[in-house]
Write an enzyme that holds these catalytic residues in place. Sequence first.
Site, mmCIF file in Angstrom:
data_model
loop_
_atom_site.group_PDB
_atom_site.id
_atom_site.type_symbol
_atom_site.label_atom_id
_atom_site.label_comp_id
_atom_site.label_asym_id
_atom_site.label_seq_id
_atom_site.Cartn_x
_atom_site.Cartn_y
_atom_site.Cartn_z
ATOM 1 N N HIS A 186 20.167 -60.521 35.380
ATOM 2 C CA HIS A 186 20.875 -61.195 36.392
ATOM 3 C C HIS A 186 20.265 -62.652 36.511
ATOM 4 C CE1 HIS A 186 23.031 -57.666 37.795
ATOM 5 N NE2 HIS A 186 21.619 -57.120 38.012
ATOM 6 N N ASP A 200 23.501 -51.148 31.573
ATOM 7 C CA ASP A 200 23.019 -51.015 32.799
ATOM 8 C C ASP A 200 23.946 -50.690 34.073
ATOM 9 O OD1 ASP A 200 20.373 -52.494 34.245
ATOM 10 O OD2 ASP A 200 21.927 -52.353 35.545
ATOM 11 N N HIS A 227 24.555 -51.928 36.603
ATOM 12 C CA HIS A 227 24.983 -53.264 37.267
ATOM 13 C C HIS A 227 25.848 -53.952 36.051
ATOM 14 C CE1 HIS A 227 21.576 -51.763 39.809
ATOM 15 N NE2 HIS A 227 22.595 -52.225 40.886
ATOM 16 N N ASP A 251 19.537 -47.236 34.860
ATOM 17 C CA ASP A 251 19.836 -46.883 36.142
ATOM 18 C C ASP A 251 21.519 -46.240 35.962
ATOM 19 O OD1 ASP A 251 21.075 -49.205 35.624
ATOM 20 O OD2 ASP A 251 20.201 -50.452 37.177
#
Length: 403
Positions: free
Chosen positions: A160, A195, A197, A289
């Site tokens: 990110h 991931d 995200h 995750d």
Amino acid sequence: SASCGDGRKRRVCYYYDPGIANVDYGADHNMVPRRVAMAHALVEKYGLLADMERLRVRPATEAELRAFHDDAYVRLLRDITPDAYHDGDLRDRARACRVGVPDPNEPEAGGAGAYIYDNPVIDGLWDYCLRYAGGSLAAARALVDGSSDIAINWSGGMHHACRGKASGFCYVNDIVLAIQELLKHFERVLYVDIDVHHGDGVEAHFKRESRVMTVSFHLYDIDRRGDKFFPGTGKAEDVGEGDGKYYTLNVPMKAGMDDERYQQLFRPIMDEVMEKFAPDAVVLQCGADSLYGDRLGEFRLSVKGHAGCVSYLRSFNVPLLLLGGGGYTVNHVASCWCYETAVAVGKEKEISDEIPFHGYEHYYKDQGYKLHFTVPKKNGNKKDDLIDKIKQDALMNLAMLKP
Ligand code: ZL4
Ligand code: CA
Ligand code: ZN
């Protein structure tokens, strides 16, 4: 096309810096860098270090960070400390870069203030950033110089971070730095992100670039009561821009994805990507995750389901960089990255399901002291029509790529 998990040996190198394990994001924060020490302790006890070259610990330099990050942000990361934050000028600069020290009198302020909980100014922040970025750079260079087929840095994968600001627990974008390093030698680099995200920071930087293709699989849900699932980007329609049009691929999914449905998407999509884009190197962000039981994620992957992505990409025999990322149920994360290390060296069938004594065994009580936790079966309709729609969207975007 590729066969899964072929037995051929690979030269694997592995980066581990114990200096990262003691970094503390704060008592209630989900990000726990100790998970990398837990994974490493398992890797060691399973005897996997004997099958890998161990990369020398080598923190990045300030100049190396500036290959992606802007000067003011690099200076801020260098100068900021929890104490220095409280006096004047640095505080405003920090807030502008979305890092800070949460104020207990102002619980979750709106705007930039809210993100300070995500990206706290922690003790040893600068050293931490240099160490995990140094690992991904060292790993990339081991592929560039041809000394390894697979290079691993489980402390990297901070997808990110932006040029001038922190985001989503990520301060320095080691992935962008590693890809830039690979581009010095390889013509085309593929980035794959599993991931839970969206890999927004990496995508944003390369969205106009046709030498880098980015593919992110993620939970996408903007319609939830109250808030969207972070970061709220990564819809199927976002395909890149200019010269990079169609070199960005997003695979948005709903909560509850299990191994079977995940692989129904991952395999055919990656087959097509590998054939059309034909990368010279692959970077796989292995955020854990997306596993079942994660404290932030809402997917239901088993360790074997998650590692299926690693073995699938490994089977294409293209230089492969494996990075960490998210992962907030630390026993699951350590199980996963240990098992994926075994996949990299081709020994996943040889490692026992019994957690060895390694100093962290008490974390595994809830999973019966087994390496593989169980994922409860979920009955109810499988909504395979939705999977077909997601797959069609992705394959349609890939059809626009020139072979
Ligand atoms: C926490 O309990 O969705 C941080 C973060 C700290 C301690 C106590 C403070 C309480 C959940 C998350 C208030 C916290 C409020 N503490 C945080 C929009 C948000 C603004 C900040 O895996 N609040 C932001 C980031 C995501 C948002 C996910 C994933 C990284 C990666 C790669 C990053 N941010 C809402 C949340 C807690 C906390 C509890 C939290 N933050 C959960 N999700 C987010 O992709 C490494
Ligand atoms: Ca992703
Ligand atoms: Zn994540």
